[in-house]
Design an enzyme around this catalytic site. Structure first.
Site, mmCIF file in Angstrom:
data_model
loop_
_atom_site.group_PDB
_atom_site.id
_atom_site.type_symbol
_atom_site.label_atom_id
_atom_site.label_comp_id
_atom_site.label_asym_id
_atom_site.label_seq_id
_atom_site.Cartn_x
_atom_site.Cartn_y
_atom_site.Cartn_z
ATOM 1 N N GLU A 166 -2.268 -1.434 -2.208
ATOM 2 C CA GLU A 166 -1.844 -2.740 -2.757
ATOM 3 C C GLU A 166 -0.526 -2.712 -3.529
ATOM 4 O O GLU A 166 -0.427 -3.187 -4.647
ATOM 5 C CB GLU A 166 -2.975 -3.287 -3.657
ATOM 6 C CG GLU A 166 -4.321 -3.379 -2.926
ATOM 7 C CD GLU A 166 -5.480 -3.760 -3.838
ATOM 8 O OE1 GLU A 166 -5.251 -4.031 -5.022
ATOM 9 O OE2 GLU A 166 -6.636 -3.763 -3.367
ATOM 10 N N GLU A 277 -12.125 -2.355 4.621
ATOM 11 C CA GLU A 277 -13.024 -2.926 3.609
ATOM 12 C C GLU A 277 -13.621 -4.260 4.088
ATOM 13 O O GLU A 277 -13.692 -5.222 3.363
ATOM 14 C CB GLU A 277 -12.264 -3.119 2.285
ATOM 15 C CG GLU A 277 -11.595 -1.857 1.770
ATOM 16 C CD GLU A 277 -10.857 -2.056 0.470
ATOM 17 O OE1 GLU A 277 -11.079 -3.071 -0.211
ATOM 18 O OE2 GLU A 277 -10.039 -1.187 0.093
#
Ligand code: G3I
Length: 354
Positions: A166, A277
């Site tokens: 991220e 995920e």
């Protein structure tokens, strides 16, 4: 008394007839027996690995005791949900906590699963000391963190790592996450290259991934990720192997075409794709829509299986998902329900691969 007994007999006969009717509409028994024994990992073996996020006691949740072995056996890949994050594994400088990470690695070895490491460098769940003291200190802390972990677990124990998580901002700018303590400590985004360089130098046999969310839902973000990889010559200098799409998706977003386009974009850069995920935000009123949604998503995954190596769910069953806290309402994001029963969506996804 006689009347009640008659009632019971007639309801039994009715139930027996109903059951016969229902079963006659299903597959022949032997096929049901075969299908019922085929776990997701086996059905998808010709396509890609099937994984799940596991916890082994950190934060008090242990999937090894929470779910029956047949449920855990649906997967051939494990990602530690929290125990290999910076604040969990080196919360205090120089004090490495291997307990939970060792448990995941040892359980995986004993049960024939592979492990995706998650994650070496992240702006979140990282202790503040790592990025204090200026650029040189932060770089030394990152190098020591990465080298120490990769010295403990080789490629036979953890074959792939989310090296960096991220690093791109969520805003429309498509820029770096300049609020990251790593960006602030370095004064620019060169920490991105350090993360991959240190990991590659520590063990050239690992598969190194950049992992992020909203990759398929945001054209701006995926172009920014592409630009970051090019800016730091990560592909040219053989410092990166793939992209992780976290895939925290919804019932209606992203579309199958957006998913396919995003896979193609990064595959065309020579990168492997891991869905890292996967969960579908789904409230109680949307539950009936989940089967069709997973059906269309996995149709794209199978179509792009030559570019996708691994699909990991960010959890195992609806009774435990980070989404409940994050969204503030109960979610039903997986193929397995709150009672650990396989949903119809599970059979639809599995049988489509057979
Ligand atoms: O369970 C304990 C509780 O006993 C304790 O009282 C409380 C005190 O803070 O902590 C609770 O643990 C929480 C844990 O989730 C288990 O629920 C932690 O606070 C909380 O920080 C932790 O959140 C994790 C989150 O990352 C942190 O950012 C989630 O488990 C985890 O699923 C989530 O995973 C991230 C990926 O690593 C990166 N991609 C996004 C994804 C979702 O945020």
């Amino acid at each position: 008394m006689k009347f009640t007994a008659l009632n019971r007999i007639s309801s039994f006969v009715l139930l027996a007839c109903t059951l016969t009717l229902v079963l006659s509409c299903k597959r022949p028994v032997d096929e049901i027996e075969v299908l019922s024994e085929t776990p997701l990992r086996e059905a998808y073996a010709p396509f890609f690995k099937i994984g799940a996020a596991f916890a082994v006691g950190e934060y008090g949740t242990d999937f090894r005791t929470k779910y029956a072995s047949d449920i855990l056996n649906e997967y051939n890949s494990i990602t530690p949900e929290n125990c290999m994050k910076p604040d969990q594994i080196q919360g205090v400088k120089g004090q490495f906590r291997w307990t939970y990470a060792d448990r995941i690695v040892n359980w995986a070895k004993a049960n024939g699963k592979v492990v995706r490491g998650h994650t070496l460098v992240w702006h979140s769940q990282s202790p503040s000391w790592m990025t204090e003291g200026g650029e040189a200190a932060a770089r030394a802390n990152m190098k020591t963190h990465i080298e120490t972990i990769l010295a403990r677990y080789d490629e036979t124990e953890i074959y792939a790592w989310d090296v960096l998580n991220e690093a791109i901002s969520d805003d429309a700018s498509g820029s770096h996450r300049t609020s990251s303590p790593w960006y602030i400590a370095y004064g620019d985004s060169s920490y991105v290259r350090d993360a991959f360089s240190f990991a590659r130098q520590a063990n050239p046999n690992l598969q190194l991934f950049y992992n992020d969310y909203n990759v398929a839902t945001s054209l701006t973000k995926r172009n920014a990720i592409k630009a970051m990889i090019e800016e730091h010559n990560l592909v040219e200098d053989n410092l990166i192997d793939g992209i992780g799409f976290q895939a925290h998706w919804g019932i209606t977003y992203p579309s199958p075409s957006e998913i396919a386009e995003t896979i193609d974009l990064f595959a065309d850069m020579g990168l492997k794709i891991h869905i890292t995920e996967l969960d579908i935000t789904c409230n109680a009123s949307e539950r009936d829509l989940l089967e069709a949604r997973y059906d269309e998503i996995f149709a794209v995954f199978r179509e792009k299986a030559d570019k996708i190596d691994s699909v990991t769910f960010w959890g195992i069953a609806d009774d435990y998902t980070w989404l409940d806290n994050f969204k503030g309402f109960k979610n039903y994001p997986f193929l397995i329900d709150t009672k650990h029963e396989r949903k119809q969506a599970y059979y639809t996804v599995r049988d489509a691969a057979l």
